[in-house]
Design an enzyme around this catalytic site. Structure first.
Site, short mmCIF file in Angstrom:
data_model
loop_
_atom_site.label_atom_id
_atom_site.label_comp_id
_atom_site.label_asym_id
_atom_site.label_seq_id
_atom_site.Cartn_x
_atom_site.Cartn_y
_atom_site.Cartn_z
CD GLU A 79 -57.51 102.24 13.94
OE1 GLU A 79 -58.15 103.31 13.79
OE2 GLU A 79 -58.05 101.15 14.19
NE ARG A 109 -51.47 87.79 18.72
CZ ARG A 109 -52.05 88.98 18.57
NH1 ARG A 109 -51.35 90.02 18.20
NH2 ARG A 109 -53.33 89.12 18.81
NE ARG A 169 -58.18 88.31 12.46
CZ ARG A 169 -57.31 88.51 13.45
NH1 ARG A 169 -56.54 89.60 13.44
NH2 ARG A 169 -57.21 87.63 14.44
CG ASN A 217 -51.29 97.26 15.59
OD1 ASN A 217 -52.42 97.14 16.07
ND2 ASN A 217 -50.71 96.30 14.90
CB ALA A 226 -56.95 93.18 21.93
CG HIS A 237 -55.63 97.33 12.73
ND1 HIS A 237 -55.51 97.10 14.08
CD2 HIS A 237 -56.40 98.42 12.59
CE1 HIS A 237 -56.22 98.02 14.72
NE2 HIS A 237 -56.76 98.83 13.85
CE1 TYR A 283 -52.70 90.09 13.91
CE2 TYR A 283 -52.57 88.02 15.13
CZ TYR A 283 -53.23 89.18 14.83
OH TYR A 283 -54.43 89.47 15.41
N PRO A 321 -51.18 95.25 23.07
CG PRO A 321 -53.24 94.61 23.93
CD PRO A 321 -52.49 95.79 23.41
CG ASN A 322 -51.68 89.56 23.19
OD1 ASN A 322 -51.18 88.95 24.13
ND2 ASN A 322 -52.93 90.00 23.21
C1 DQA Z 1 -54.30 93.75 15.15
C2 DQA Z 1 -55.76 93.32 14.96
C3 DQA Z 1 -56.47 93.25 16.30
O1 DQA Z 1 -57.83 92.87 16.12
C4 DQA Z 1 -55.81 92.22 17.19
O2 DQA Z 1 -56.41 92.21 18.47
C5 DQA Z 1 -54.33 92.41 17.30
C6 DQA Z 1 -53.57 92.84 16.13
C7 DQA Z 1 -53.51 93.71 13.82
O3 DQA Z 1 -52.43 94.28 13.79
O4 DQA Z 1 -53.96 93.09 12.85
O5 DQA Z 1 -53.73 92.10 18.32
O6 DQA Z 1 -54.28 95.08 15.62
#
Ligand code: DQA
Length: 152
Positions: free
Chosen positions: A99, A19, A108, A75, A78, A101, A24, A11-12
């Site tokens: 995985e 964003r 963080r 990825n 959240a 990120h 990011y 998501p997002n």
């Molecule tokens: C994320 C890190 C997560 O904590 C966050 O909720 C994201 C992006 C990253 O790519 O750094 O949406 O996965």
């Protein structure tokens, strides 16, 4: 073993580029997809690149992956920190899982330090920006060359 790799985004991540760019970066998800496609071609991998804001869609793609994919780069955004359902789906997938990120989640908020997906992942990349995706694909190609399985 199939050289098709699923690249799944939670998501997002559709808002990347707009964003929280200080965290990011300015690259969009389309930029990341294009870079992944170039990297995959160099590595002799096929990819299916997906993003969803809906947990069930990510789970359904992982289920489909059981039939067609050799590995998964994910990825989970959240959902990393909340989703036992995505962990369970990945546990039902036999190939390697990496995985990714974009940000360094360990630098963080404390709630980002725990990942359900890390209980299953064969490797984790965090904090290398969007380059993490290409690096994950490189490692995935090596794992598939070795014929490595993932689930224990
Ligand atoms: C994320 C890190 C997560 O904590 C966050 O909720 C994201 C992006 C990253 O790519 O750094 O949406 O996965």
């Amino acid at each position: 073993m199939s050289r098709l790799v699923l690249v799944l985004n939670g998501p997002n991540l559709n808002l990347l580029g707009r964003r929280q760019p200080a965290i990011y970066g300015r690259e969009t998800l389309a930029d990341i997809e294009a870079a992944c496609r170039r990297e995959a071609e160099d590595l002799g991998l096929g990819i299916r690149f997906h993003q969803s804001n809906r947990e069930y869609e990510i789970i359904d793609w992982i289920h489909e992956g059981r039939e067609v994919a050799g590995g998964i780069v994910i990825n989970p955004a959240a959902f990393t920190h909340t989703s036992v359902a995505i962990l369970d789906a990945l546990n039902a997938f036999e190939g390697p899982v990496i995985e990714v990120h974009i940000s360094n989640v360990h630098k963080r908020e404390a709630f980002r330090h725990h990942s359900y997906v890390s209980l299953r992942a064969d490797g984790v990349i965090a904090g290398l920006g969007t380059q993490g995706y290409g690096l994950a694909l490189r490692r995935m190609a090596a794992l598939l060359d070795e014929g490595a399985g993932g689930a224990s």
